[in-house]
Scaffold this motif. Structure first.
Motif, PDB file in Angstrom:
ATOM      1  N   ALA A 400       0.824  -1.205   0.000  1.00  8.93           N
ATOM      2  CA  ALA A 400       0.000   0.000   0.000  1.00  8.93           C
ATOM      3  C   ALA A 400       0.863   1.262   0.000  1.00  8.93           C
ATOM      4  N   ARG A 401       0.399   2.271  -0.692  1.00  8.08           N
ATOM      5  CA  ARG A 401       1.044   3.586  -0.804  1.00  8.08           C
ATOM      6  C   ARG A 401       2.419   3.495  -1.453  1.00  8.08           C
ATOM      7  N   HIS A 402       2.590   2.494  -2.318  1.00  6.39           N
ATOM      8  CA  HIS A 402       3.837   2.346  -3.065  1.00  6.39           C
ATOM      9  C   HIS A 402       3.630   2.544  -4.561  1.00  6.39           C
ATOM     10  N   ARG A 403       2.477   3.098  -4.935  1.00  3.39           N
ATOM     11  CA  ARG A 403       2.205   3.397  -6.341  1.00  3.39           C
ATOM     12  C   ARG A 403       1.622   4.805  -6.409  1.00  3.39           C
ATOM     13  N   LEU A 404       2.270   5.695  -7.131  1.00  4.22           N
ATOM     14  CA  LEU A 404       1.798   7.076  -7.254  1.00  4.22           C
ATOM     15  C   LEU A 404       1.692   7.442  -8.725  1.00  4.22           C
ATOM     16  N   GLY A 405       0.506   7.926  -9.095  1.00  3.07           N
ATOM     17  CA  GLY A 405       0.275   8.338 -10.467  1.00  3.07           C
ATOM     18  C   GLY A 405      -0.366   9.708 -10.523  1.00  3.07           C
ATOM     19  N   ALA A 406      -0.947  10.017 -11.663  1.00  9.63           N
ATOM     20  CA  ALA A 406      -1.516  11.339 -11.869  1.00  9.63           C
ATOM     21  C   ALA A 406      -2.750  11.589 -11.018  1.00  9.63           C
ATOM     22  N   GLY A 407      -3.352  10.526 -10.485  1.00  8.45           N
ATOM     23  CA  GLY A 407      -4.443  10.689  -9.532  1.00  8.45           C
ATOM     24  C   GLY A 407      -5.736  11.159 -10.157  1.00  8.45           C
ATOM     25  N   THR A 408      -6.634  11.613  -9.299  1.00 13.43           N
ATOM     26  CA  THR A 408      -7.976  11.992  -9.709  1.00 13.43           C
ATOM     27  C   THR A 408      -7.973  13.083 -10.773  1.00 13.43           C
ATOM     28  N   THR A 409      -7.031  14.005 -10.695  1.00 12.02           N
ATOM     29  CA  THR A 409      -7.007  15.140 -11.622  1.00 12.02           C
ATOM     30  C   THR A 409      -6.309  14.823 -12.937  1.00 12.02           C
ATOM     31  N   GLY A 410      -5.579  13.697 -13.009  1.00  7.69           N
ATOM     32  CA  GLY A 410      -4.824  13.381 -14.222  1.00  7.69           C
ATOM     33  C   GLY A 410      -3.734  14.388 -14.519  1.00  7.69           C
ATOM     34  N   CYS A 411      -3.132  14.948 -13.477  1.00  9.60           N
ATOM     35  CA  CYS A 411      -2.166  16.030 -13.653  1.00  9.60           C
ATOM     36  C   CYS A 411      -0.818  15.502 -14.128  1.00  9.60           C
ATOM     37  N   MET A 412      -0.361  15.999 -15.261  1.00  6.53           N
ATOM     38  CA  MET A 412       0.954  15.625 -15.752  1.00  6.53           C
ATOM     39  C   MET A 412       2.024  16.465 -15.065  1.00  6.53           C
ATOM     40  N   GLY A 413       3.201  15.876 -14.889  1.00  2.00           N
ATOM     41  CA  GLY A 413       4.310  16.561 -14.245  1.00  2.00           C
ATOM     42  C   GLY A 413       4.510  16.162 -12.806  1.00  2.00           C
ATOM     43  N   THR A 414       3.727  15.186 -12.327  1.00  4.05           N
ATOM     44  CA  THR A 414       3.844  14.743 -10.938  1.00  4.05           C
ATOM     45  C   THR A 414       4.898  13.646 -10.742  1.00  4.05           C
ATOM     46  N   GLY A 415       5.189  12.880 -11.780  1.00  3.43           N
ATOM     47  CA  GLY A 415       5.958  11.651 -11.610  1.00  3.43           C
ATOM     48  C   GLY A 415       7.343  11.837 -11.021  1.00  3.43           C
ATOM     49  N   LEU A 416       8.119  12.807 -11.529  1.00  2.00           N
ATOM     50  CA  LEU A 416       9.466  13.015 -11.013  1.00  2.00           C
ATOM     51  C   LEU A 416       9.454  13.595  -9.602  1.00  2.00           C
ATOM     52  N   PRO A 417       8.687  14.662  -9.317  1.00  2.98           N
ATOM     53  CA  PRO A 417       8.674  15.150  -7.930  1.00  2.98           C
ATOM     54  C   PRO A 417       8.068  14.151  -6.946  1.00  2.98           C
ATOM     55  N   TYR A 418       7.079  13.362  -7.362  1.00  4.79           N
ATOM     56  CA  TYR A 418       6.571  12.314  -6.471  1.00  4.79           C
ATOM     57  C   TYR A 418       7.687  11.339  -6.109  1.00  4.79           C
ATOM     58  N   ALA A 419       8.511  10.980  -7.080  1.00  6.69           N
ATOM     59  CA  ALA A 419       9.619  10.058  -6.810  1.00  6.69           C
ATOM     60  C   ALA A 419      10.622  10.672  -5.842  1.00  6.69           C
ATOM     61  N   LEU A 420      10.909  11.948  -6.021  1.00  6.87           N
ATOM     62  CA  LEU A 420      11.833  12.655  -5.129  1.00  6.87           C
ATOM     63  C   LEU A 420      11.309  12.603  -3.687  1.00  6.87           C
ATOM     64  N   GLY A 421      10.028  12.957  -3.504  1.00  2.00           N
ATOM     65  CA  GLY A 421       9.447  12.921  -2.168  1.00  2.00           C
ATOM     66  C   GLY A 421       9.371  11.519  -1.602  1.00  2.00           C
ATOM     67  N   ALA A 422       9.067  10.545  -2.457  1.00  2.00           N
ATOM     68  CA  ALA A 422       8.948   9.164  -2.001  1.00  2.00           C
ATOM     69  C   ALA A 422      10.279   8.621  -1.489  1.00  2.00           C
ATOM     70  N   LYS A 423      11.357   8.944  -2.190  1.00  2.00           N
ATOM     71  CA  LYS A 423      12.674   8.445  -1.763  1.00  2.00           C
ATOM     72  C   LYS A 423      13.087   9.045  -0.432  1.00  2.00           C
ATOM     73  N   LEU A 424      12.742  10.307  -0.200  1.00  2.00           N
ATOM     74  CA  LEU A 424      13.046  10.922   1.096  1.00  2.00           C
ATOM     75  C   LEU A 424      12.174  10.334   2.191  1.00  2.00           C
ATOM     76  N   ALA A 425      10.961   9.908   1.839  1.00  2.00           N
ATOM     77  CA  ALA A 425      10.078   9.276   2.819  1.00  2.00           C
ATOM     78  C   ALA A 425      10.523   7.857   3.144  1.00  2.00           C
ATOM     79  N   LYS A 426      11.014   7.140   2.139  1.00  2.00           N
ATOM     80  CA  LYS A 426      11.426   5.744   2.303  1.00  2.00           C
ATOM     81  C   LYS A 426      12.804   5.538   1.671  1.00  2.00           C
ATOM     82  N   PRO A 427      13.851   6.005   2.320  1.00  2.00           N
ATOM     83  CA  PRO A 427      15.179   5.929   1.702  1.00  2.00           C
ATOM     84  C   PRO A 427      15.689   4.513   1.497  1.00  2.00           C
TER      85      PRO A 427
END
Length: 544
Positions: A400-427
């Motif tokens: 759980a909470r190990h898959r992040l995508g564009a979500g409800t809004t379908g917003c493009m440009g989230t993938g790289l910053p989501y990865a950055l935040g995810a790595k800091l959350a789970k190094p």
């Protein structure tokens, strides 16, 4: 008597509330806030654009189950955070934006970057408040945290006039808010739970749909117990992993058949929005029940019969207990076998593409090789129309909470910053950002942020030189039109080479897996620029 500034109070309150990382794009009047946060031992991740900083913060918060914090400068810096606030609120991800603004006493006189910033934030956030007194900073930040993460999570905006941050107060007059209330999760109505139990136990073709609210509430064990009674399930893109994708009753590969033929549907922690065709694909006589923390979710285009206001985990626990006390589930092996057969057929329909040796590289081959190269508990972010659609068909998630995508809004440009935040959350976890070339370009300079902070994510760019490859360019524009939806197949790997990371350009499909292995082993921010077929299309609409 010790005087303390508003900026220092803000940093101290962040620390006592357990925040060890914040995201920002440095600028006034928030610079002293960042300095004080650093003095308090908080990591201050200075990004290259406010949207990226806020997206990274929301991913960090979602994975850690606490609000992510983004500190924004005034004026245009703050307005750049409105899109991430909108995305976070619609996608139920906890985010607190701390925005600096023009000092009080100068408003209406042409103050630098003067703007009614709260009016910009209001449509996008759950709660918006302007801080009117330095003494109130700890209390309002405490309120912001509670509102961002409780109920349905979302974005909160606090506006800080510059003078509120620079003013000093007697530290003896200030109490930091260290203790949060003990809030038991909302409990379901027992009668309604019995009704849902009866609906499922008497159904011929039951189906459970898992949304990301189930991931937020840590409902994995309870939902696995329910599914193991013999109920097939499918999941929303970010609801995947609540039950591992390789569970035998996961019918995601037969999603369309499952939704159109089920006679009893239980939605848990999800919405009947566009992701599920507004609930209009279901049989007209299907019984529908829904467990959600927000009552207004029960009013949608879907014809919901039973709505249960509850935390998903407690609701499913109660449902399991009730179903254990009533007649056992009428397990329909024919229903399960039909869905399993359809899964096998759909998976077989793309199998040839997953082992294709064509050049430029087949998108399905790329995703299959990524799937086979990363660890089971890897965190995956996906971004880009074609890339995301094929990733949904190929790429599994097991936690759980190990898959992040564009979500409800379908917003493009989230993938790289989501990865950055995810790595800091789970190094300790592998973090893989699977991005189309257009999606990578939306946040590309954050590779420098990753290099500066040694955030070793692996970015895999499916470089098909266009938006949805060349399908939009070829379909929507004339043959002699300039490249409007098409892009240049450029050397994106040079951007990571430029900042001292690891990079490769991959043109041979047999080199995909070795390149991924080398990137993971490098211990640096890495980018694999994989040249994929610009004329290829996906099978189906992103789901099978």
């Amino acid at each position: 008597m010790t005087q303390v500034s508003g900026a220092s109070l803000l940093a101290k309150q962040l620390r006592v509330m357990g925040i060890d990382t914040i995201f920002t794009v440095l600028g006034g009047p928030m610079i002293d806030v960042l300095a004080q946060a650093s003095n308090e031992g908080i990591k201050v991740i200075n990004c290259r654009h406010e949207m990226n900083a806020a997206f990274a913060a929301s991913a960090w918060g979602y994975i850690n189950q606490k609000p992510g914090i983004m500190v924004a400068a005034s004026g245009p810096a703050m307005t750049n955070t409105v899109t991430p606030m909108y995305v976070s609120t619609k996608s139920a991800m906890p985010l607190v934006i701390l925005g600096g603004s023009a000092a009080e006493g100068t408003l209406g006189l042409g103050s630098f970057q003067e703007l009614d910033q709260t009016s910009f934030a209001n449509p996008a956030a759950k709660w918006v408040q302007r801080v009117d007194n330095t003494h109130h900073i700890p209390e309002l930040l405490y309120l912001a945290f509670g509102k961002a993460q409780n109920g349905r999570p979302g974005a909160v905006y606090l506006d800080f006039p510059g003078n509120i941050l620079s003013d000093t107060v007697d530290s003896n007059d200030i109490e930091l808010r260290e203790k949060s209330p003990n809030i038991p999760p909302p409990q379901p109505d027992p009668t309604a739970i019995k009704d849902v139990a009866n609906m499922l136990t008497t159904a011929e073709r039951p189906l459970v749909i898992i949304g990301k609210g189930a991931a937020w509430s840590d409902a994995s064990l309870a939902l696995t117990d329910l599914i193991d009674k013999g109920i097939p399930f499918i999941a929303s893109p970010m609801g995947r992993g609540v039950i591992p994708d390789d569970h035998e009753l996961n019918m995601g590969a037969a999603r369309s058949k499952a939704m159109s033929e089920a006679d009893a549907i239980l939605m848990v922690g999800g919405r009947f929005n566009w992701t599920f065709q507004l609930g209009k694909r279901f049989k007209s006589n299907a019984k529908i029940a829904q467990i959600d923390i927000q009552a207004d979710e029960f009013f949608s285009a879907a014809k919901t019969d039973i709505g249960i206001i509850a935390d998903v985990n407690t609701g499913i626990q109660a449902l399991n207990e009730t179903m254990n006390d009533v007649n056992s589930l009428k397990k329909n092996n024919t229903w399960i076998e039909d869905l399993s057969t359809k899964c096998t057929e759909n998976e077989a329909s793309i199998q040839e593409q997953t082992v294709s040796n064509q050049e430029p590289i087949n998108h399905y081959r790329l995703l299959a090789d990524i799937r086979d190269s990363v660890e089971r508990d890897a965190i995956v972010t996906e971004d880009g129309e074609l890339t995301m659609a094929i990733a949904r068909q190929i790429m599994p998630t097991h936690i759980a909470r190990h898959r992040l995508g564009a979500g409800t809004t379908g917003c493009m440009g989230t993938g790289l910053p989501y990865a950055l935040g995810a790595k800091l959350a789970k190094p300790d976890r592998q973090v893989i950002a699977i991005l189309g070339d257009y999606a990578f370009g939306a946040a590309a300079m954050e590779v420098e942020t990753c290099a500066r902070w040694n955030i070793p994510i692996v970015i895999i760019v499916s470089n098909n030189a266009g938006i949805a490859a060349h399908t939009i360019q070829d379909r929507s524009f004339s043959e002699d039109a300039p490249p409007i939806a098409a892009l240049l197949p450029i050397h994106y790997e040079k951007m990571v080479e430029m900042v001292g990371g690891y990079s490769e350009r991959v043109t041979n499909p047999d080199e995909i897996k070795p390149a991924i292995t080398r990137a993971l082993a490098s211990g640096k921010v890495s980018l694999l620029n994989v040249i994929t077929d610009p004329k290829a299309q996906r099978r189906g609409g992103g789901y099978l």
